[in-house]
Design an enzyme around this catalytic site. Structure first.
Site, short mmCIF file in Angstrom:
data_model
loop_
_atom_site.label_atom_id
_atom_site.label_comp_id
_atom_site.label_asym_id
_atom_site.label_seq_id
_atom_site.Cartn_x
_atom_site.Cartn_y
_atom_site.Cartn_z
N ARG A 160 17.41 71.24 7.71
CA ARG A 160 17.40 71.38 9.07
C ARG A 160 17.09 73.00 9.34
O ARG A 160 17.41 73.46 10.16
CB ARG A 160 18.93 71.43 9.62
CG ARG A 160 19.54 69.93 9.54
CD ARG A 160 18.83 69.06 10.50
NE ARG A 160 19.83 67.66 10.71
CZ ARG A 160 19.58 66.82 9.75
NH1 ARG A 160 19.03 67.05 8.28
NH2 ARG A 160 20.35 66.05 9.91
N SER A 232 24.77 66.01 15.79
CA SER A 232 25.55 66.84 14.94
C SER A 232 25.37 68.36 15.76
O SER A 232 24.32 68.86 15.59
CB SER A 232 24.97 66.99 13.32
OG SER A 232 25.22 65.68 12.83
N GLU A 328 23.97 73.46 14.79
CA GLU A 328 22.57 72.97 14.44
C GLU A 328 21.67 73.08 15.65
O GLU A 328 20.51 73.03 15.77
CB GLU A 328 22.79 71.54 13.87
CG GLU A 328 21.57 70.72 13.21
CD GLU A 328 21.49 69.53 13.31
OE1 GLU A 328 20.93 68.88 14.20
OE2 GLU A 328 21.92 68.80 12.38
#
Ligand code: EPU
Length: 332
Positions: A160, A232, A328
């Site tokens: 990520r 998420s 995130e």
């Protein structure tokens, strides 16, 4: 004085926030002029708005990438190189590749967002990251005022992560992305927990895999059109074996992801769930009832309320497990 523009339709949390101006970019070639005209104003580049939490109104111009186009630009015996414009919807690209029987993106079906945003956080799911198929991208360089090609190696993709959100944050505007996709026979990635079970066929195709991924995602993850969310909210933390050992003394059942680095990735969802946050709600800000890693807007939550909830979760996880959760989602 300009009228305020509502960004509610352009952020998947469905937050009632506004910007001073919204400009749709339909041709990458127009970017230099648009940016020149905006040089005294704060600008924000928006793709699908599916990974962003606005905590206040945006006092500036939002440039929404609306460029379209997917084409095969090169073909070999075993693979093709495709070029996709930044404004295309990611899931449309996945379905297009499946229709053309090109393998590589099937595990990434139904990830919300645009193609131009995919490399920024190196989207991933079910054992695959977009980096695996990524070839290169064309960007507008806001520092050098030129269009440039950036190779996979220079993107420095990690979990990520990429240069676009770390060392070169806000420098480049991604205009198009090139992916190398595989012709038949396809190599399938079915090792991620649960996927092999859902793919029931004896010799599955890339279409079967995509369908299984869609089925799993739909059963676990809320549809942003029905319940505001950005997938998420935190990254899965990567901890040392020693830190894991300390947690295992109390929680021997803690799940782990295989990792080759000598460190261990643990599911943030499990940490949050174990502390009892799943289904929690304060006002309209909440934690999803089926996936503790997903924060949701039940209707009229304000961005700062979701941020406060995320901070309360971070503090609880730190106090209890000694682990710092890193968002995130982009918090603005
Ligand atoms: N779990 C819980 N409680 C929950 C949910 C999950 O204990 O409420 C446990 C599960 O039992 C499982 C583990 O946590 O052992 C992992 O859960 P899951 O497979 O749902 O995946 P995740 O780690 O929570 C990651 C990605 C997702 C991606 C899935 C599938 C991150 C931050 N998230 O989630 O990506 O779809 O794996 O590959 O890496 C996203 O980035 O927005 C996203 C949704």
């Amino acid at each position: 004085m300009q009228e305020e523009i509502s960004l509610k339709p352009f952020n998947s949390f469905g937050l009632e926030i506004s910007a001073n101006e919204l400009i749709e970019v339909h041709r990458a070639e127009d970017l230099p002029e648009i940016l020149e005209q905006s040089k005294d104003t704060q600008t924000l580049i928006l793709g699908g708005g599916t990974n962003i939490l606005f905590t206040q109104n945006f006092a500036g111009k939002v440039l929404k990438m609306c460029t379209r186009g997917m084409e095969i630009v090169e073909e070999t015996v075993t693979s093709v190189l495709i070029e996709v414009q930044a404004g295309e919807i990611w899931h449309d690209l996945v379905m297009w590749s499946i229709q053309k029987d090109l393998g590589g993106l099937e595990n990434l079906a139904l990830i919300p967002g645009s193609v131009g945003a995919a490399p920024i956080q190196n989207i991933g799911a079910y054992g695959v990251e977009q980096a695996q198929c990524f070839h290169s991208c064309t960007v507008w360089d806001r520092k050098e005022h030129t269009f440039q090609n950036i190779s996979k190696q220079d993107c420095d993709f990690g979990y990520r992560n990429s240069i676009f959100k770390s060392t070169h944050k806000n420098r480049y505007i991604i205009c198009s992305v090139r992916y190398r996709l595989q012709k038949k026979p396809h190599q399938l990635e079915l090792s991620y927990g649960g996927l092999a079970k859902v793919v029931s066929q004896s010799s599955p195709t890339i279409r079967d895999v995509a369908q299984a991924v869609i089925q799993i995602r739909e059963s676990k993850l809320p549809n942003p059109e029905e319940l505001g969310n950005a997938g998420s909210f935190f990254k899965n933390p990567i901890i040392t074996e020693k830190e894991l050992g300390a947690i295992q003394k109390t929680y021997p059942e803690i799940p782990t992801y295989p990792n080759t680095t000598g460190k261990v990735k643990v599911p943030a969802a499990w940490l949050i769930d174990t502390l009892g946050w799943k289904g929690y709600r304060k006002g309209d800000a909440g934690v999803h009832k089926n996936q503790a890693l997903v924060l949701v807007n039940h209707g009229k939550a304000r961005g700062y309320e979701i941020q406060q909830l995320s901070e309360a979760i971070q503090k609880d996880v730190l106090d209890h497990f000694g682990i710092s959760l890193i968002p995130e989602v982009n918090i603005l």
